[in-house]
Design an enzyme around this catalytic site. Structure first.
Site, short mmCIF file in Angstrom:
data_model
loop_
_atom_site.label_atom_id
_atom_site.label_comp_id
_atom_site.label_asym_id
_atom_site.label_seq_id
_atom_site.Cartn_x
_atom_site.Cartn_y
_atom_site.Cartn_z
N ILE A 35 23.68 -81.37 29.72
CA ILE A 35 23.52 -80.09 28.69
C ILE A 35 22.59 -79.98 27.54
CG2 ILE A 35 25.58 -78.95 30.06
CD1 ILE A 35 27.64 -81.11 27.57
N GLN A 97 24.10 -96.63 24.83
CA GLN A 97 24.75 -95.39 25.19
C GLN A 97 25.73 -94.91 24.62
OE1 GLN A 97 26.47 -98.18 29.04
NE2 GLN A 97 27.19 -95.75 30.17
N HIS A 103 24.66 -93.64 34.29
CA HIS A 103 23.76 -92.36 34.68
C HIS A 103 21.54 -92.90 34.15
CE1 HIS A 103 25.31 -92.17 30.38
NE2 HIS A 103 23.81 -92.08 30.23
N HIS A 105 18.22 -90.75 33.04
CA HIS A 105 17.83 -90.18 32.34
C HIS A 105 16.40 -89.49 33.48
CE1 HIS A 105 20.59 -89.13 29.11
NE2 HIS A 105 20.61 -90.87 29.00
P1 AMP Z 1 23.69 -91.63 27.17
O1 AMP Z 1 25.21 -92.14 27.63
O2 AMP Z 1 23.16 -92.11 25.40
O3 AMP Z 1 22.82 -91.86 27.70
O4 AMP Z 1 23.89 -90.63 26.29
C1 AMP Z 1 24.73 -89.16 27.52
C2 AMP Z 1 24.00 -88.09 27.55
O5 AMP Z 1 24.83 -87.01 28.80
C3 AMP Z 1 23.33 -86.99 26.39
O6 AMP Z 1 21.75 -87.08 26.97
C4 AMP Z 1 23.90 -86.08 26.60
O7 AMP Z 1 23.31 -84.53 26.37
C5 AMP Z 1 25.06 -85.98 27.93
N1 AMP Z 1 26.39 -85.02 28.29
C6 AMP Z 1 27.49 -85.29 27.11
N2 AMP Z 1 28.45 -84.85 27.73
C7 AMP Z 1 27.40 -84.15 28.92
C8 AMP Z 1 28.00 -82.99 29.97
N3 AMP Z 1 29.46 -82.29 30.16
N4 AMP Z 1 27.67 -83.14 30.91
C9 AMP Z 1 25.87 -83.06 31.08
N5 AMP Z 1 25.52 -83.99 29.99
C10 AMP Z 1 26.94 -84.19 28.67
#
Ligand code: AMP
Length: 141
Positions: A35, A97, A103, A105
């Site tokens: 998002i 993280q 997850h 990307h």
């Molecule tokens: P990271 O854990 O560093 O890989 O980052 C978490 C990622 O999740 C970031 O890119 C956020 O923009 C994304 N994010 C956080 N909440 C949501 C959500 N509800 N839906 C989709 N993406 C999300």
């Protein structure tokens, strides 16, 4: 390393307690749009099985997530007329993280266009809905 927290935000999305802009789902993986995309079409691929990150995920789930990430990357090349794709995956706070369910990307890239910083700006719901639909359609081809 701390244990898996079943109340993390992606666990809630996986259980259907929170919404997402879904682009792909099978019995072992879910993919949805970030998002706060670093580029249009930025997608996250998750195993359905609980895993905090690369350090505790099962080998089969990791392999499946990699396979789905490849399919998403190929679909992004057409759906977003991308020139390339960046893959990122962060482990533990020290590794960058923020959300503690594994997850990957998958980020479509345009030549000469820098990625936005992480979590810089929330994309408009209508834009995300339209992009998710476009990517899901490209995946189905
Ligand atoms: P990271 O854990 O560093 O890989 O980052 C978490 C990622 O999740 C970031 O890119 C956020 O923009 C994304 N994010 C956080 N909440 C949501 C959500 N509800 N839906 C989709 N993406 C999300």
């Amino acid at each position: 390393m701390p244990s898996y927290d079943p109340n993390n935000i992606f666990a809630k999305i996986l259980r259907g307690e929170l919404p997402c802009y879904k682009v792909y789902e099978d019995d072992k993986a879910l993919a949805f749009l970030d998002i706060m995309p670093r580029a249009p079409g930025h997608t996250l691929v998750l195993p359905k099985a609980p895993a905090r990150n690369l350090l505790d995920v099962g080998a089969d789930d990791l392999a499946h997530v990699a396979k789905v990430a490849q399919q998403i990357a190929k679909a992004q090349m057409t759906a977003f007329a991308a020139d390339g794709v960046t893959i990122q995956q962060f482990n533990e706070g020290a590794g960058g993280q923020v959300v503690f369910h594994l997850h990957v990307h998958v980020i479509p890239r345009k030549a000469g266009t820098a990625m936005k910083p992480p979590a810089a700006e929330k994309e408009k719901p209508d834009t995300l809905a339209e992009q998710a639909k476009k990517l899901a359609a490209a995946l189905a081809n």
